[in-house]
Design a protein around this motif. Structure first.
Motif, PDB file in Angstrom:
ATOM      1  N   SER A  70     -18.176 -15.818 -28.709  1.00 54.69           N
ATOM      2  CA  SER A  70     -17.556 -15.754 -27.385  1.00 54.69           C
ATOM      3  C   SER A  70     -18.305 -14.734 -26.524  1.00 54.69           C
ATOM      4  O   SER A  70     -19.170 -13.996 -27.002  1.00 54.69           O
ATOM      5  N   LYS A  71     -17.904 -14.656 -25.281  1.00 51.31           N
ATOM      6  CA  LYS A  71     -18.482 -13.669 -24.373  1.00 51.31           C
ATOM      7  C   LYS A  71     -18.258 -12.251 -24.915  1.00 51.31           C
ATOM      8  O   LYS A  71     -19.167 -11.418 -24.900  1.00 51.31           O
ATOM      9  N   ALA A  72     -17.066 -11.968 -25.415  1.00 55.57           N
ATOM     10  CA  ALA A  72     -16.766 -10.633 -25.955  1.00 55.57           C
ATOM     11  C   ALA A  72     -17.637 -10.321 -27.172  1.00 55.57           C
ATOM     12  O   ALA A  72     -18.123  -9.200 -27.328  1.00 55.57           O
ATOM     13  N   ALA A  73     -17.854 -11.308 -28.028  1.00 53.27           N
ATOM     14  CA  ALA A  73     -18.695 -11.098 -29.212  1.00 53.27           C
ATOM     15  C   ALA A  73     -20.146 -10.864 -28.810  1.00 53.27           C
ATOM     16  O   ALA A  73     -20.830 -10.006 -29.386  1.00 53.27           O
ATOM     17  N   VAL A  74     -20.627 -11.614 -27.829  1.00 52.88           N
ATOM     18  CA  VAL A  74     -21.994 -11.402 -27.338  1.00 52.88           C
ATOM     19  C   VAL A  74     -22.141  -9.979 -26.824  1.00 52.88           C
ATOM     20  O   VAL A  74     -23.128  -9.295 -27.102  1.00 52.88           O
ATOM     21  N   GLN A  75     -21.137  -9.493 -26.122  1.00 50.11           N
ATOM     22  CA  GLN A  75     -21.197  -8.128 -25.597  1.00 50.11           C
ATOM     23  C   GLN A  75     -21.268  -7.107 -26.737  1.00 50.11           C
ATOM     24  O   GLN A  75     -22.084  -6.191 -26.703  1.00 50.11           O
ATOM     25  N   ARG A  76     -20.417  -7.256 -27.741  1.00 52.49           N
ATOM     26  CA  ARG A  76     -20.416  -6.305 -28.871  1.00 52.49           C
ATOM     27  C   ARG A  76     -21.746  -6.300 -29.608  1.00 52.49           C
ATOM     28  O   ARG A  76     -22.335  -5.244 -29.848  1.00 52.49           O
ATOM     29  N   TRP A  77     -22.225  -7.478 -29.987  1.00 51.34           N
ATOM     30  CA  TRP A  77     -23.425  -7.560 -30.814  1.00 51.34           C
ATOM     31  C   TRP A  77     -24.695  -7.274 -30.030  1.00 51.34           C
ATOM     32  O   TRP A  77     -25.664  -6.734 -30.580  1.00 51.34           O
ATOM     33  N   THR A  78     -24.714  -7.581 -28.744  1.00 50.58           N
ATOM     34  CA  THR A  78     -25.880  -7.249 -27.935  1.00 50.58           C
ATOM     35  C   THR A  78     -25.978  -5.740 -27.756  1.00 50.58           C
ATOM     36  O   THR A  78     -27.062  -5.165 -27.833  1.00 50.58           O
ATOM     37  N   ARG A  79     -24.844  -5.092 -27.551  1.00 47.55           N
ATOM     38  CA  ARG A  79     -24.846  -3.623 -27.450  1.00 47.55           C
ATOM     39  C   ARG A  79     -25.419  -3.013 -28.737  1.00 47.55           C
ATOM     40  O   ARG A  79     -26.267  -2.121 -28.695  1.00 47.55           O
ATOM     41  N   TYR A  80     -24.967  -3.503 -29.882  1.00 49.40           N
ATOM     42  CA  TYR A  80     -25.475  -3.013 -31.167  1.00 49.40           C
ATOM     43  C   TYR A  80     -26.985  -3.244 -31.274  1.00 49.40           C
ATOM     44  O   TYR A  80     -27.730  -2.358 -31.683  1.00 49.40           O
ATOM     45  N   SER A  81     -27.408  -4.424 -30.891  1.00 46.11           N
ATOM     46  CA  SER A  81     -28.824  -4.777 -30.993  1.00 46.11           C
ATOM     47  C   SER A  81     -29.702  -3.870 -30.128  1.00 46.11           C
ATOM     48  O   SER A  81     -30.734  -3.378 -30.590  1.00 46.11           O
ATOM     49  N   VAL A  82     -29.306  -3.640 -28.869  1.00 42.40           N
ATOM     50  CA  VAL A  82     -30.151  -2.817 -27.997  1.00 42.40           C
ATOM     51  C   VAL A  82     -30.131  -1.346 -28.401  1.00 42.40           C
ATOM     52  O   VAL A  82     -31.061  -0.618 -28.086  1.00 42.40           O
ATOM     53  N   ASN A  84     -30.340  -0.459 -31.474  1.00 47.64           N
ATOM     54  CA  ASN A  84     -31.104  -0.361 -32.712  1.00 47.64           C
ATOM     55  C   ASN A  84     -32.493  -0.978 -32.660  1.00 47.64           C
ATOM     56  O   ASN A  84     -33.208  -0.956 -33.664  1.00 47.64           O
ATOM     57  N   SER A  85     -32.891  -1.521 -31.515  1.00 47.63           N
ATOM     58  CA  SER A  85     -34.242  -2.055 -31.391  1.00 47.63           C
ATOM     59  C   SER A  85     -34.667  -2.060 -29.927  1.00 47.63           C
ATOM     60  O   SER A  85     -33.832  -1.970 -29.027  1.00 47.63           O
ATOM     61  N   THR A  86     -35.969  -2.164 -29.738  1.00 45.97           N
ATOM     62  CA  THR A  86     -36.539  -2.200 -28.398  1.00 45.97           C
ATOM     63  C   THR A  86     -37.488  -3.382 -28.307  1.00 45.97           C
ATOM     64  O   THR A  86     -38.369  -3.529 -29.158  1.00 45.97           O
ATOM     65  N   THR A  87     -37.308  -4.209 -27.290  1.00 50.56           N
ATOM     66  CA  THR A  87     -38.220  -5.319 -27.065  1.00 50.56           C
ATOM     67  C   THR A  87     -39.462  -4.776 -26.381  1.00 50.56           C
ATOM     68  O   THR A  87     -39.378  -4.135 -25.327  1.00 50.56           O
ATOM     69  N   LEU A  88     -40.615  -5.022 -26.988  1.00 51.36           N
ATOM     70  CA  LEU A  88     -41.882  -4.528 -26.458  1.00 51.36           C
ATOM     71  C   LEU A  88     -42.559  -5.554 -25.554  1.00 51.36           C
ATOM     72  O   LEU A  88     -43.216  -5.190 -24.586  1.00 51.36           O
ATOM     73  N   ALA A  89     -42.417  -6.824 -25.906  1.00 49.44           N
ATOM     74  CA  ALA A  89     -43.034  -7.904 -25.121  1.00 49.44           C
ATOM     75  C   ALA A  89     -42.248  -9.179 -25.370  1.00 49.44           C
ATOM     76  O   ALA A  89     -41.633  -9.344 -26.433  1.00 49.44           O
ATOM     77  N   GLN A  90     -42.276 -10.069 -24.390  1.00 52.35           N
ATOM     78  CA  GLN A  90     -41.619 -11.365 -24.563  1.00 52.35           C
ATOM     79  C   GLN A  90     -42.252 -12.381 -23.638  1.00 52.35           C
ATOM     80  O   GLN A  90     -42.766 -12.036 -22.578  1.00 52.35           O
ATOM     81  N   GLU A  91     -42.230 -13.619 -24.060  1.00 46.87           N
ATOM     82  CA  GLU A  91     -42.706 -14.741 -23.260  1.00 46.87           C
ATOM     83  C   GLU A  91     -41.719 -15.875 -23.407  1.00 46.87           C
ATOM     84  O   GLU A  91     -41.208 -16.114 -24.508  1.00 46.87           O
ATOM     85  N   LEU A  92     -41.458 -16.570 -22.330  1.00 50.51           N
ATOM     86  CA  LEU A  92     -40.607 -17.755 -22.343  1.00 50.51           C
ATOM     87  C   LEU A  92     -41.453 -18.942 -21.907  1.00 50.51           C
ATOM     88  O   LEU A  92     -42.232 -18.833 -20.960  1.00 50.51           O
ATOM     89  N   TYR A  93     -41.272 -20.060 -22.599  1.00 55.63           N
ATOM     90  CA  TYR A  93     -42.053 -21.252 -22.334  1.00 55.63           C
ATOM     91  C   TYR A  93     -41.100 -22.420 -22.064  1.00 55.63           C
ATOM     92  O   TYR A  93     -40.541 -22.990 -23.000  1.00 55.63           O
ATOM     93  N   PRO A  94     -40.881 -22.776 -20.810  1.00 57.17           N
ATOM     94  CA  PRO A  94     -39.947 -23.866 -20.521  1.00 57.17           C
ATOM     95  C   PRO A  94     -40.484 -25.199 -21.022  1.00 57.17           C
ATOM     96  O   PRO A  94     -41.668 -25.485 -20.906  1.00 57.17           O
ATOM     97  N   VAL A  95     -39.592 -25.999 -21.585  1.00 53.56           N
ATOM     98  CA  VAL A  95     -39.946 -27.332 -22.049  1.00 53.56           C
ATOM     99  C   VAL A  95     -39.370 -28.375 -21.104  1.00 53.56           C
ATOM    100  O   VAL A  95     -40.038 -29.328 -20.728  1.00 53.56           O
ATOM    101  N   GLY A  96     -38.123 -28.189 -20.703  1.00 53.46           N
ATOM    102  CA  GLY A  96     -37.510 -29.118 -19.774  1.00 53.46           C
ATOM    103  C   GLY A  96     -36.170 -28.613 -19.289  1.00 53.46           C
ATOM    104  O   GLY A  96     -35.470 -27.905 -20.013  1.00 53.46           O
ATOM    105  N   ILE A  97     -35.845 -28.962 -18.070  1.00 54.40           N
ATOM    106  CA  ILE A  97     -34.553 -28.607 -17.481  1.00 54.40           C
ATOM    107  C   ILE A  97     -33.994 -29.858 -16.818  1.00 54.40           C
ATOM    108  O   ILE A  97     -34.683 -30.497 -16.012  1.00 54.40           O
ATOM    109  N   VAL A  98     -32.762 -30.197 -17.183  1.00 56.88           N
ATOM    110  CA  VAL A  98     -32.066 -31.331 -16.582  1.00 56.88           C
ATOM    111  C   VAL A  98     -30.863 -30.776 -15.828  1.00 56.88           C
ATOM    112  O   VAL A  98     -30.097 -29.988 -16.384  1.00 56.88           O
ATOM    113  N   VAL A  99     -30.718 -31.188 -14.584  1.00 56.51           N
ATOM    114  CA  VAL A  99     -29.564 -30.796 -13.775  1.00 56.51           C
ATOM    115  C   VAL A  99     -28.830 -32.066 -13.375  1.00 56.51           C
ATOM    116  O   VAL A  99     -29.426 -32.995 -12.822  1.00 56.51           O
ATOM    117  N   ALA A 100     -27.541 -32.095 -13.702  1.00 51.31           N
ATOM    118  CA  ALA A 100     -26.680 -33.211 -13.307  1.00 51.31           C
ATOM    119  C   ALA A 100     -25.455 -32.614 -12.622  1.00 51.31           C
ATOM    120  O   ALA A 100     -24.596 -32.024 -13.285  1.00 51.31           O
TER     121      ALA A 100
END
Length: 154
Positions: A70-82, A84-100
């Motif tokens: 849930s949203k509340a669980a994402v908040q708890r676990w994301t707080r824990y994650s940040v 205890n770790s640091t993101t040094l680099a990231q890349e996102l590669y879109p494959v497809g987006i559909v909007v209806a």
């Protein structure tokens, strides 16, 4: 295994971004901007995206979790994650987006490099499918599914 991951990363870096971005309409572009902003906020350890960008009824399932979160669980676990770790680099590669109408589904790959509290560094590759809905002039995440791909990671 590492060669395969590098090859997939190189192909994904060149092909999806150049092809997909050229054909996007304004809604698809806004959806992608929302996704990129969420990842950038996470990298910056800014957790306000959870409150602002997740729909109140959000339910997402990451491969790392045995059940959807849930949203509340994402908040708890994301707080824990940040904490205890640091993101040094990231890349996102879109494959497809559909909007209806007011619903969007976005498929993409990602690569991240992070450093844990213990100083160990790890690079991972994976994929996500995000589902967003438009409320007013904003796109909000209502669901996602994905995570690290064991075939691309050691």
């Amino acid at each position: 295994m590492k060669r395969a991951a590098v090859l997939v990363s190189m192909i994904a870096l060149v092909f999806p971004i150049s092809v997909a971005a050229q054909d996007w309409d304004s809604d698809q572009t806004e959806v992608w901007k929302t996704i990129v902003a969420q990842w950038e906020a996470l990298k910056a350890k800014d957790l306000t995206w959870i409150k602002n960008d997740l729909h109140p009824e959000f339910l997402g399932w990451s491969d790392e979790n045995p059940m959807p979160s849930s949203k509340a669980a994402v908040q708890r676990w994301t707080r824990y994650s940040v904490e205890n770790s640091t993101t040094l680099a990231q890349e996102l590669y879109p494959v497809g987006i559909v909007v209806a109408g007011s619903t969007a589904v976005a498929h993409y790959y990602y690569s991240t490099a992070a450093e844990g509290r213990d100083g160990k560094r790890k690079t991972t590759h994976g994929r996500y499918t995000d589902v967003l809905i438009k409320q007013g002039d904003r796109w909000l995440f209502i669901a996602w599914r994905g995570g690290d791909d064991p075939k691309l990671n050691d």
